[in-house]
Design an enzyme around this catalytic site. Structure first.
Site, short mmCIF file in Angstrom:
data_model
loop_
_atom_site.label_atom_id
_atom_site.label_comp_id
_atom_site.label_asym_id
_atom_site.label_seq_id
_atom_site.Cartn_x
_atom_site.Cartn_y
_atom_site.Cartn_z
N SER A 296 0.82 -1.21 0.00
CA SER A 296 0.00 0.00 0.00
C SER A 296 0.86 1.27 0.00
O SER A 296 1.63 1.50 -0.92
CB SER A 296 -0.94 -0.05 1.21
N ASP A 307 11.03 4.89 -9.32
CA ASP A 307 10.74 5.44 -10.65
C ASP A 307 11.53 6.71 -10.93
O ASP A 307 11.89 6.99 -12.08
CB ASP A 307 9.25 5.75 -10.78
N LYS A 321 -0.23 -4.16 -3.63
CA LYS A 321 -1.55 -3.56 -3.38
C LYS A 321 -1.57 -2.18 -4.04
O LYS A 321 -0.98 -1.23 -3.53
CB LYS A 321 -1.83 -3.44 -1.89
#
Length: 558
Positions: A296, A307, A321
């Protein structure tokens, strides 16, 4: 009566599925009319009386269970856990409790598993292993843990009397008069400089309203101590509020950087979250540690920093998740936690591992296979994938848990031994020095009762199956029988031998349980850091700037 509840649940699930696939407004109203009429008919005509609250709740839970595991209904009397997770505070004595299951499926009495540091429970003297006997003079030996937990909670400033049985001591029945307090759940249970390095370590346990402040304070403190690199440990962190992840990402990224994007139904429900504050340090080398329980908000933070090539990720693949929940008020003070969107990291990927809208014929769901995941690219051009959690930049293979070790832990032998150890040793060495010595491990082996300890003896089971197969297939000759008998004698399990074989793994569990009894979460973390493969790899990478930069650089395609 159970058939009635099952019928109601089946009907409402079917109706909700029907409503989802046909014209919304008319069909929703139509199906609600059907359900209302069906329930009234049951109330009027069914031979026995029907508990309205129980049956309707059964239907609600069945309907929500058919959607995803994260969309949940909380009646007015069942919202404490939700509030605790989001705010990081509650009124009570400040202790985890647990109720273990026996081999026959019945439950042991509820016990203290872990008082929080500096909590009313800890200051009063409650210890792990204490078994609840009474609360405010009401006998609770047969109560379930949930009922005891509710009884222990209450308004700060109110008294509660707790009577327990303490194993392995002579005066075993003890009573404690405790004043409830507002219990703050510290999201950062431990941070410190790692010995022999210039690297600061921060353990982030959850994302609540206090997480960002806790991490900020830790970073600033460690930098004052001379930290030139950081490790942020997200292993076991199941997430929490999304905003906390965005704020923590902002400590390491320029103001205005996109961290995550959420998409609900239609473009009108798309929202972008960017860093809004002044960063603490956008250059300091950073490692994030993950495992299969990193989920999460932890994945939002990890995905963003990966990223944007801002951190090296080390450990195991995260949980996967990629769904976002929000709360909605309901009549009569009810609360609905509902999945409202999927989230997407800066590269555009969603790490959700399971598509709950496409179920198998038996109703089960499966993880997205790696072959069906899609390639995305980090800011520097490195390949990353969606649909199955976050894959670390450096994966550390985790040892497989043997059946022996599994039973040691699930049956509580490590927990009970630690309780016994604490009863015999009021003090012990600091967590940074304490270790499971040969003497302590031999005591643990003697502590296990062979008649009560059961585990799957895999080699013996395989030989049994081999013997049956040989007889069935017609190969059970005298020569084969002799060979199988030889194998059986050579591979016969011996508990003492098996405990020695798995000593290193079992010792970690023993050490964690014993350190918890003296030094709480801080001691457990300090103890575990001493033989931590992920930490060792992180320190190796952070000590080599060229290696650190190489990991974050795009791979040469030539």
């Amino acid at each position: 009566m159970r058939k009635v509840y099952s019928l109601i649940a089946a009907v409402i699930v079917a109706l909700s599925a029907s409503a989802a696939t046909r014209s919304p407004k008319n069909e929703v109203a139509r199906n609600l009319d059907i359900f209302n009429a069906l329930y009234k008919a049951l109330q009027t005509a069914y031979v026995d009386s029907i508990d309205a609250t129980k049956s309707i709740n059964t239907a609600i839970y069945a309907m929500l269970g058919d959607i995803d595991p994260y969309t949940e209904y909380y009646p007015e009397d069942d919202q404490d856990d939700f509030t605790t997770i989001s705010t990081g505070e509650y009124g009570g004595i400040g202790s985890y409790i647990q109720q273990r299951k026996k081999a026959d499926g019945t439950l042991y009495p509820t016990m203290i598993s872990q008082p929080r540091k500096n909590s009313p429970a800890a200051r009063a003297g409650l210890l792990p292993g204490d078994i609840f006997i009474a609360i405010d003079n009401d006998t609770v030996s047969s109560w379930a843990s949930e009922k005891i937990s509710n009884r222990l909670k209450g308004q700060p400033g109110t008294p509660v009397r707790v009577t327990v049985k303490r194993p392995y001591v002579s005066d075993s029945i003890l009573s404690f008069d405790i004043i409830r307090e507002k219990i703050d759940i510290n999201p950062v249970p431990f941070f410190d400089m790692l010995p022999g390095s210039n690297t600061g370590y921060i353990n982030l346990e959850t994302f609540n309203e206090k997480s960002a402040d806790g991490v900020r304070d830790a970073i600033n403190d460690l930098k004052k101590q001379g930290a030139t690199s950081l490790i942020l440990d997200l292993r076991g962190n199941g997430g929490g509020i999304l905003e906390g992840a965005v704020e923590i990402a902002g400590f390491f990224l320029p103001k205005g950087t996109e961290v995550v994007r959420t998409r609900g139904r239609g473009l009108v429900n798309e929202r972008t979250y960017k860093t809004t504050g002044r960063p603490i340090d956008t250059e300091i080398p950073l490692v994030l540690l993950t495992d299969g329980a990193t989920a999460s908000s932890s994945e939002i933070l990890t995905g963003a920093l990966q990223d944007l090539d801002r951190a090296v990720v080390i450990g195991d693949r995260s949980f996967g998740k990629g769904l976002v929940q929000s709360s909605r008020p309901l009549p009569y003070n009810g609360l609905l936690k509902v999945t409202i969107a999927r989230y997407y990291t800066p590269s555009g990927r969603c790490v959700q591992a399971v598509d709950y809208s496409h179920r198998n014929p038996d109703g089960t769901v499966s993880r997205t296979p790696d072959s069906l995941t899609n390639v995305f690219h980090t800011a520097a051009g490195r390949e990353v994938r969606d649909g199955g959690g976050i894959t670390p930049d450096i994966t550390i293979e985790q040892p497989k848990l043997s059946r022996l070790v599994y039973n040691v832990v699930t049956d509580g032998w490590d927990f009970n031994f630690a309780t016994s150890y604490r009863a015999k040793n009021p003090t012990t060495l600091p967590a940074s020095e304490w270790t499971v010595t040969d003497s302590i491990y031999e005591d643990f082996k003697s502590f296990i009762d062979p008649d009560k300890f059961h585990y799957d003896r895999v080699c013996e089971m395989i030989i049994d199956e081999l013997e049956k197969a040989a007889e069935t297939e017609g190969y059970n000759t005298d020569e084969v029988k002799e060979t199988i008998a030889t194998l059986r004698s050579q591979l016969k399990h011996n508990l003492n031998h098996d405990l020695d074989i798995h000593r290193e793994e079992i010792s970690r569990y023993i050490a964690n349980e014993i350190m918890q009894r003296y030094y709480f979460d801080e001691g457990v973390i300090q103890q575990s850091l001493r033989n931590d493969k992920e930490i060792a790899k992180a320190l190796e990478i952070l000590a080599d700037p060229a290696a650190y930069r190489a990991i974050l650089a795009p791979k040469d395609k030539n």
